[in-house]
Design a protein around this motif. Structure first.
Motif, PDB file in Angstrom:
ATOM      1  N   UNK A   1       0.839  -1.205   0.000  1.00 32.46           N
ATOM      2  CA  UNK A   1       0.000   0.000   0.000  1.00 32.46           C
ATOM      3  C   UNK A   1       0.868   1.247   0.000  1.00 32.46           C
ATOM      4  N   UNK A   2       1.873   1.243   0.851  1.00 34.44           N
ATOM      5  CA  UNK A   2       2.754   2.406   0.948  1.00 34.44           C
ATOM      6  C   UNK A   2       3.617   2.533  -0.313  1.00 34.44           C
ATOM      7  N   UNK A   3       4.085   1.410  -0.827  1.00 33.94           N
ATOM      8  CA  UNK A   3       4.853   1.433  -2.085  1.00 33.94           C
ATOM      9  C   UNK A   3       3.996   1.958  -3.229  1.00 33.94           C
ATOM     10  N   UNK A   4       2.688   1.745  -3.114  1.00 33.32           N
ATOM     11  CA  UNK A   4       1.781   2.179  -4.172  1.00 33.32           C
ATOM     12  C   UNK A   4       1.141   3.528  -3.886  1.00 33.32           C
ATOM     13  N   UNK A   5       1.697   4.293  -2.963  1.00 36.28           N
ATOM     14  CA  UNK A   5       1.181   5.625  -2.638  1.00 36.28           C
ATOM     15  C   UNK A   5       1.965   6.677  -3.415  1.00 36.28           C
ATOM     16  N   UNK A   6       1.267   7.636  -3.978  1.00 35.11           N
ATOM     17  CA  UNK A   6       1.933   8.620  -4.840  1.00 35.11           C
ATOM     18  C   UNK A   6       2.602   7.858  -5.964  1.00 35.11           C
ATOM     19  N   UNK A   7       3.857   8.217  -6.231  1.00 36.05           N
ATOM     20  CA  UNK A   7       4.607   7.460  -7.232  1.00 36.05           C
ATOM     21  C   UNK A   7       5.521   6.437  -6.571  1.00 36.05           C
TER      22      UNK A   7
END
Lengths: 275, 1042
Positions: free
Chosen positions: B357-363
């Motif tokens: 989820x965090x890796x997929x936040x923003x870019x």
């Protein structure tokens, strides 16, 4: 910094070298396999901590095998040219699977790092006594307080003769130290009450004389790190890169202010060696 | 040829080096604990099955020696599967043997296996076909380095069990050694011809005829197809396809079910709700928007140009400003139902999922810290009581108690096994990823039996200019990372259903196993690709797999996906399975066509698989193809906006908790908040303190925390354990995410399910207060604290269950605004109930206590100003900050004394705001040497923890403590759990300064630090508490000192 899939301490180790005045680069092992000659552009090779290839076939086994099969000559000549090699935690495990630290003999491998006596991964702080001998990285250091974080850090030799030879050659440079040896007072905890009240009296060098948790894994001879016969290759389980800033110390809010962390000197020694 | 390599630990001259024996001892001990068998002798081996047409003995021996066996401490036994020597060598091998014992039946030259007890029964555990086996994958890859190329490899575990009869061994095998959800057990010699590697898939388009179904048939389809949609939703789908004049394909129906699932759409809380409580009725169009989001909006408006929120409730994680260069992302997820079925795999993939989820936040944010909060039933539930340990709390003695785990309802994994599995699952994922696990909590209540809660959080660091993303028409859809397998089919819809005792059979496919190193590889290339600008958007493949990830990314554009192009783990997956499988470690990127070659090369250089599976096209449609044939064609509009609104009823009434009974070994006492507290006769306050310290919720969690690497990445400032011996409980974690900077991030949490039994409003308010005060206690700026909500509730189709949730959400709104702490992200998990049939044949349901976790992320300008909770120096003064009220409802004082009733702790938000500001001023000015928040157990527990952490005693007089009204009862003064309170240690020469900071805020000097190693608390000269700090610490460490 040689990194592989699963290496995860490369950034902070690079930071530690940079603080010490070095100019670190992080290289994926695939790049090194493609261009092994370019190792000669460097003065220090560091294999940082982590779980290379998940440690799926034993700690450091797969990366160690890759080095042994494809980079053994490159590393050997790197060392022969007077350069330094440092393996921290998983890097130590990797180096032990190569012939750089504790070469195999005709009877096979002589030493390994295996599952902690506690049977599990543990992160805690330990004190290590240092006998630097000719180890470049440890020059002038007597004791350090460092964190360990591993499941497979128990140093085991094939037999007592191996340990005696290493001791005689001055290779046993880092040993876990009992709190009682350090003159520190504290409220005893569960770990203290469950262990023998006195320091064990070892029957032979191969046994550990420092109780758990000060010897966090049951390492034989309380060994936390070893160097090679030249003193230019060091492998250790504790993480010096995690204590280069005063606020990384577990008791920095209660003890006199430090200028830097204990671990920084390891990296400074490496950089100064070439100045 | 199918070879087996068994790896045993070798005897070693040092003695005591036999790790496998220790593993065997653990099995024997667990069998004893669970009442399955006493006095077992168990030997274990790990092993590999290696399959290959051309594999001869010499290459297998080389594979073992050079790759699989650590010759210093292990030895191998090798044979073709089924060879008797493989089963014979269980009970210990001759000393000093280190060569591989070759036992292929044809030649056994050294005959090293000198096993006198060949009759000892063996149990072999293998993963079921198709279950992720990272070790086998690594072995295959590494074998290639030796120029050995097996077709397939599988791992196994093997046990030789002596001292049990066949029936016992069968039970041990199934209950203790293997989990039926992912593993298969073989008793006796392995009879296996070859490893299952999948069968070719033959394409056939499947449609589901639903246009003519009646309502009953629609609901049967919903249930049996594991769609878990409601009737109105099924009817809407039916109408849609009637209008289209065709039947849906299975892929279309599955896509709609995923998108409309509770897990993905949060339709209950974001839906219409008619709520009624003692203040009257209130109608919500969108409950979350009008409570929690509204609070954030109001705070942001108030902040104006100083608004430090960046992106809230939009992306995969909430994002706030950190410094001039970076933002911080924070997300907390739950993985409850998978963890109930397979604790290790469920928790493992829970961690992996929130990291993605965090890796997929923003870019793409870089994960810098993990948090973990668990709720379990007491680990000694239904077990024999261990001799000397202090009485565990929460699992009181009672006549219904039994000696065997067999008395737990069918389908329940014993809480002790759940706890171990969950901890190990979290440990193995986080440690391997190299993300420090820095904060967490564990709560125990018998109602979590059958439905434990596993909250996994992750914090990420994100360059400010990489904080937003947008896929563009024409971008390629690229999947990066792990291959797609059949794992986790129906995870999203399953998590929205209630657990039953049959869930383990029905939903086995919903269980996933993680491979952290795959995810680490993806992270390495993702961040490199981000910094080189190689993609426009990224999201993770979580629940719902490609279906959710691609569907969300393309919602505003339209997508075209060719499912046959997705790389598979094995043959045989249908197009629908490929589309919805929840295989782990996958990310989806939107890549401009001209950047694809560079991205492809980058991924290849680090052995990461990246594949183009489709394209974003401006059609407004979701179109799926398999080998060129269209298998789905849905309008995005219908998919994302077509779900029918449902008005749900919600009622809040003073407590009505179902108390399931009738099952031996299970006793649930519903709390009874109406009743008055009976004061215990001749109270022994010291004994009460000791029992609270030993109680499961308060006791040291060092056994868990030490298994997590909390210092990797090198930014640790305040660790989970602090003090003279590094073992005192920290209020919050502090770390420096940017190594060259002094700025710190502070992470803490607050939760108290017990309070919810009294009033969910006060529970929520207390949880927020606790999370915030934990941050403030270490030095965080109260004006820069972001918070997250995670609601875990029971079945919200029941108006009173939904009502209690709405009431908690209203509290979140009120308190967040008053404290100025915006919510930036949240998640809910409903239907946390477990149903079983009791011994009298009646159906029983256990609903979990209403469980709201508040996670908080604060900031400090300079980490060197932070303080820890351990007492620092005799002679320093102790100040109690905050007002004490008569609030023992839901307290640990009540719990350990078996008392009911009382007033649950409340929050005065206006005063809390002033108190937090004053504490921060004092800490920031260097006036505070130690600070600890008061929570479970109140003043006494805080004082005890500070004392034994620091290794000094304390002397305290409670007469002077600030109190709301006259409090007569010393019990209240000692143990009340009133919110917004801190105990501070202050240098005596700076006492005046400290007092000036607190003018207008309740605070009083109540004692001092003493060299004498005793905690003494007195009132009017009478000692109420008097205990040695060593004893206090010993008791606190004992309960969970596994």
């Amino acid at each position: 910094m040689l990194r592989a899939p699963g290496t995860n301490c490369d950034e902070e180790t690079a930071h530690a070298f940079a603080l010490a005045g070095g100019v670190p680069e992080r290289w994926h092992v695939n790049r090194m396999l493609d261009e092994p000659k370019r190792l000669n552009e460097f003065q220090v090779l560091c294999i940082p901590g982590g779980f290379s290839y998940g440690d799926d076939l034993g700690a450091g086994r797969i990366l160690g095998n890759q080095i042994q099969h494809h980079l053994a000559n490159a590393l050997e000549s790197f060392r022969e040219s007077g350069n330094l090699i440092l393996g921290i935690c998983n890097g130590f495990q990797v180096l032990l699977k190569t012939n750089l630290l504790a070469p195999a003999d005709e009877r096979g491998p002589t030493a390994t790092l295996t599952l902690n006596d506690s049977g599990r991964f543990e992160a805690r702080w330990v004190r290590v006594g240092v006998e630097p001998g000719k180890c470049v990285f440890l020059s002038g250091i007597q004791e350090m307080e460092l964190p360990v974080a591993h499941a497979e850090g128990k140093f085991v030799v094939r037999d007592e003769a191996v340990l005696q030879q290493m001791a005689a050659a001055g290779q046993l440079v880092l040993k876990y130290r009992a709190i009682a040896d350090c003159g520190t007072q504290r409220v005893p905890g569960i770990a203290d009450l469950s262990k023998q009240s006195e320091i064990r009296n070892p029957k032979s060098e191969i046994e550990s004389s420092v109780p758990y948790p000060e010897n966090p894994n049951g390492a034989m001879g309380d060994v936390a790190g070893i160097c090679d016969a030249t003193g230019r290759v060091l492998g250790l389980m504790p993480h010096p890169e995690r204590i280069v800033d005063p606020t990384q110390h577990p008791r920095w809010t209660r003890e006199p202010r430090r200028d830097a962390g204990d671990g920084l000197r390891v990296f400074q020694n490496a950089v100064r060696y070439f100045l | 040829m199918l070879w087996e390599i068994d790896i045993h630990s070798a005897d070693h001259p040092s003695g005591g080096a036999r790790q496998a024996d220790r593993a065997g001892e653990r099995v024997a001990a667990a069998a004893r604990e669970l009442g399955l068998a006493d006095n077992l002798r168990v030997t274990t081996a790990r092993g590999f099955l290696v399959q290959g047409q051309s594999l001869d003995k010499s290459s297998i021996v080389r594979l073992a020696n050079e790759l699989l066996v650590d010759a210093v401490v292990e030895r191998a036994v090798i044979g073709t599967v089924g060879n008797a020597s493989l089963t014979d060598c269980g009970l210990r091998h001759p000393e000093g043997t280190r060569d591989c014992g070759l036992a292929d039946g044809s030649s056994n030259p050294k005959s090293e296996i000198r096993n006198p007890k060949s009759s000892v029964p063996t149990v072999t555990v293998l993963l079921k076909p198709g279950v992720m086996d990272p070790v086998a994958q690594s072995a295959l890859m590494a074998a290639a380095d030796l120029a050995i190329h097996p077709e397939a490899i599988a791992t196994l575990r093997k046990y030789w069990i002596d001292g049990a009869d066949d029936a016992q061994i069968e039970t041990i095998g199934r209950k203790l050694l293997a989990n039926d959800a992912i593993e298969q057990v073989f008793f006796g010699p392995l009879e296996l011809q070859r490893l299952e590697v999948g069968h070719p898939y033959k394409f056939e388009l499947r449609t589901i005829a639903l246009r003519d179904l009646n309502d009953d048939a629609l609901m049967r389809l919903s249930r049996e197809g594991q769609l878990y949609l409601q009737l109105a939703e099924m009817q809407t789908i039916q109408r849609h396809f009637r209008e289209l004049g065709r039947e849906p394909s299975d892929a279309e129906l599955e896509t709609i079910a995923q998108t409309w699932s509770e897990h993905c759409s949060h339709k209950t809380l974001a839906g219409r709700i008619a709520y009624r409580d003692e203040h009257g009725e209130r109608h919500f169009e969108n409950m979350l928007k009008e409570t929690i989001f509204a609070a954030t909006r109001e705070i942001r408006e108030r902040l104006g140009s100083d608004d430090w929120c960046v992106s809230v409730f939009e992306d995969n994680a909430g994002v706030v400003r950190f410094d001039n260069e970076f933002n911080l992302a924070f997300k907390v997820e739950t993985h409850n139902h998978p963890s109930a079925l397979e604790p290790y795999g469920g928790a493992n993939t829970g961690v992996g999922g929130v990291i993605r989820d965090v890796m997929g936040t923003g870019l793409g944010a870089k994960p810098i810290a993990s948090t973990d909060v668990f709720c379990f039933a007491p680990p000694d539930l239904g077990l024999k009581r261990a001799g000397a340990s202090p009485p565990p709390i929460g699992a009181e003695d009672g006549p219904a108690r039994s000696d065997s785990a067999e008395t737990l309802p069918a389908g329940v994994i014993h809480p002790r096994r759940v706890m171990r599995g969950v901890v190990e699952g979290v440990r193995d994922y986080g440690n391997r990823m190299g993300i420090p696990t820095v904060n967490g909590a564990v709560y125990f209540d018998v109602r979590y039996l059958g439905n434990p809660l596993v909250y996994c959080g992750n914090v990420g660091l994100l360059p400010r200019d990489k904080s937003y993303k947008r896929a563009e028409p024409g971008d390629l859809i690229v999947t990066v990372g792990g291959r797609t397998g059949r794992d986790g089919i129906h995870g999203a819809t399953f998590s929205s259903a209630e657990l039953t005792s049959h869930s383990e059979h029905l939903s086995g496919g919903a269980v996933q196993i993680g491979n952290a190193i795959e995810e680490k590889k993806v992270l390495d290339v993702l961040l490199a690709a981000r910094d080189r600008g190689l993609f426009h958007a990224v999201t993770d493949c979580g629940a719902g797999g490609f279906s959710s990830a691609v569907g969300e990314m393309g919602e505003k554009i339209g997508v075209e996906v060719h499912l046959d192009r997705a790389p598979l783990k094995y043959e045989g997956l249908s197009y629908t399975e490929i589309w919805i499988a929840e295989a782990q470690e996958r990310m989806v990127l939107a890549v401009p066509e001209d950047r694809w070659p560079e991205l492809d090369a980058l991924c290849q250089s680090e052995n990461v698989e990246a594949t183009v599976i489709g394209r974003f096209v401006p059609t407004g449609r979701l179109q799926l193809f398999y080998n060129g044939e269209r298998v789905a064609d849905l309008a995005m509009q219908f998919l994302h906006k077509g779900r029918p609104p449902v008005v749900r009823q919600a009622v809040y009434e003073r407590l009505r908790i179902a108390a399931p009974r009738g099952y031996p070994g299970l006793r649930i006492d519903p709390p009874n908040p109406q009743s008055e507290i009976r004061n215990p006769k001749s109270p022994d306050h010291t004994a009460t303190l000791l029992r609270i310290l030993a109680s499961l919720n308060v006791a040291s969690k060092e056994w868990i925390v030490r298994q997590y690497d909390h210092e990797v990445q090198g930014g640790s400032v305040v660790k989970p354990f602090v003090g003279a011996a590094n073992d005192g409980p920290s209020d919050a974690a502090v770390l420096r995410p940017v190594l060259g900077s002094r700025r710190g991030v502070v992470i803490a949490c607050g939760m108290n399910p017990h309070y919810g039994d009294f009033d969910p409003y006060h529970m929520a308010a207390s949880a927020i207060d606790e999370a915030v005060r934990n941050c403030v206690a270490v030095g965080a700026d109260p004006q820069r604290i972001a918070i997250l909500d995670n609601f875990c509730w029971g079945d919200c189709e029941r108006p009173e269950t939904l009502g209690s949730l709405v009431r908690a959400a209203i509290a979140c709104h009120d308190v967040a605004i008053a404290l100025g702490t915006p919510f930036i992200s949240g998640k809910d998990s409903l239907n946390n109930e477990f149903s079983y049939t009791d011994s009298t044949g009646q159906r029983q349901t256990i609903a979990i206590p209403s469980s709201l976790l508040i996670s908080a992320m604060g900031q400090v300008e300079d980490v060197s100003r932070c303080v820890t909770m351990d007492l620092k120096q005799p002679g320093n003064l102790l100040y109690l900050v905050g007002e004490t009220r008569d609030e023992l409802g839901g307290s640990h004082f009540n719990l350990v004394n078996d008392l009911q009733g009382g007033q649950v702790p409340t929050v005065n938000p206006e005063r809390a705001c002033r108190t937090f500001a004053a504490v921060h001023r004092a800490i920031n000015s260097g006036l505070v040497r130690a600070c600890h928040d008061l929570s479970e157990g109140g003043l006494t527990v805080a004082a005890a923890e500070m004392a034994f952490a620091g290794g000094f005693g304390a002397r305290i007089e409670i007469d002077a403590m600030p109190a709301s009204t006259a409090i007569d009862s010393p019990s209240v003064r000692l143990f009340s759990e009133s919110n917004t309170r801190f105990l501070c240690e202050v240098l005596s020469e700076r006492a005046d300064e400290f007092e000036r900071v607190f003018s207008g805020v309740p605070s009083a000097r109540i004692g001092e630090v003493v060299a004498d190693e005793r905690l003494v608390i007195a009132a009017g000269g009478t000692k109420l508490i008097d205990a040695g700090i060593a004893e206090l610490k010993h008791v606190w460490q004992g309960s969970l000192g596994w």
